[in-house]
Scaffold this active site. Structure first.
Site, PDB file in Angstrom:
ATOM      1  N   PRO A   1       0.826  -1.210   0.000  1.00  0.00           N
ATOM      2  CA  PRO A   1       0.000   0.000   0.000  1.00  0.00           C
ATOM      3  C   PRO A   1       0.861   1.261   0.000  1.00  0.00           C
ATOM      4  O   PRO A   1       1.812   1.389   0.777  1.00  0.00           O
ATOM      5  CB  PRO A   1      -0.806  -0.124   1.294  1.00  0.00           C
ATOM      6  CG  PRO A   1      -0.875  -1.594   1.545  1.00  0.00           C
ATOM      7  CD  PRO A   1       0.446  -2.142   1.065  1.00  0.00           C
ATOM      8  N   CYS A   2       0.521   2.172  -0.895  1.00  0.00           N
ATOM      9  CA  CYS A   2       1.344   3.377  -1.062  1.00  0.00           C
ATOM     10  C   CYS A   2       0.960   4.514  -0.121  1.00  0.00           C
ATOM     11  O   CYS A   2       1.721   5.462   0.039  1.00  0.00           O
ATOM     12  CB  CYS A   2       1.277   3.864  -2.507  1.00  0.00           C
ATOM     13  SG  CYS A   2      -0.369   4.328  -3.050  1.00  0.00           S
ATOM     14  N   GLN A   3      -0.183   4.421   0.531  1.00  0.00           N
ATOM     15  CA  GLN A   3      -0.660   5.533   1.359  1.00  0.00           C
ATOM     16  C   GLN A   3       0.345   5.981   2.424  1.00  0.00           C
ATOM     17  O   GLN A   3       0.493   7.191   2.650  1.00  0.00           O
ATOM     18  CB  GLN A   3      -2.001   5.177   2.019  1.00  0.00           C
ATOM     19  CG  GLN A   3      -3.138   5.049   1.040  1.00  0.00           C
ATOM     20  CD  GLN A   3      -3.289   3.644   0.479  1.00  0.00           C
ATOM     21  OE1 GLN A   3      -2.374   2.831   0.526  1.00  0.00           O
ATOM     22  NE2 GLN A   3      -4.453   3.359  -0.071  1.00  0.00           N
TER      23      GLN A   3
END
Length: 172
Positions: free
Chosen positions: A81-83
């Site tokens: 996940p890039c968040q």
């Protein structure tokens, strides 16, 4: 020949990466993700690939090796996940994101299963983080040659105006 490669897609979501790998001739027996709402789309768009509803931190190297089977070349793909690494998230949130360390779980699975090939995609800002530098160093210690670059999505036919980081690593 790409048909000699079998990939497992960690953090697979609805299976965009799996779809791309399959269209390139790479076998993808399975993808792992905890977002069960993605299962239908993943399996419907990637006929023959299984969606495995499991937290990556609980996945074992033995499971991966069994899923890969006796293929000559194993590819582990992980788009964590890039968040936690995005500039938007970092400038708009005061609370820590527990997904930050999922990249370490990806590294653990690489270290334990030793696939010939590794790839990941994420936000460019990840390159500025110590966790990414540690991930690269760990791959290099394991004997992987690594290469990463940042590119404009629209330059490779993706209908988005944004930049993405792509890493490729190989023990071959």
């Amino acid at each position: 020949m790409l048909s000699n490669i079998s990939a497992i897609d960690l953090f697979c979501g609805v299976g965009g990466l799996t779809c791309g790998l399959k269209s390139a001739g790479i076998q993808v027996p399975a993808g792992y993700d905890i977002a069960t709402e993605c299962k239908y789309a993943f399996e419907a768009n990637n006929h023959g690939s299984r969606f495995l509803d499991k937290d990556v931190s609980l996945v074992t190297a033995g499971e991966l090796l069994e899923t890969w089977g006796d293929t000559p070349y194993k590819l582990l793909a992980g788009c964590a996940p890039c968040q936690p690494f995005s500039t938007y998230r970092q400038s708009n949130s005061l609370e820590p994101d527990n997904r930050y360390y999922l990249l370490n779980e990806f590294a653990r699975l690489v270290e334990q299963s030793k696939p010939e090939l590794v790839t990941m995609e994420n936000v460019p800002n990840l390159t500025k983080k110590n966790i990414f530098q540690a991930f690269l160093k760990r791959l290099q210690i394991l004997g992987y040659k690594t290469h990463h670059l940042i590119f404009q999505c629209e330059q490779v036919g993706i209908p988005q105006i944004r930049k993405r980081l792509v890493l490729l690593a190989s023990r071959l």
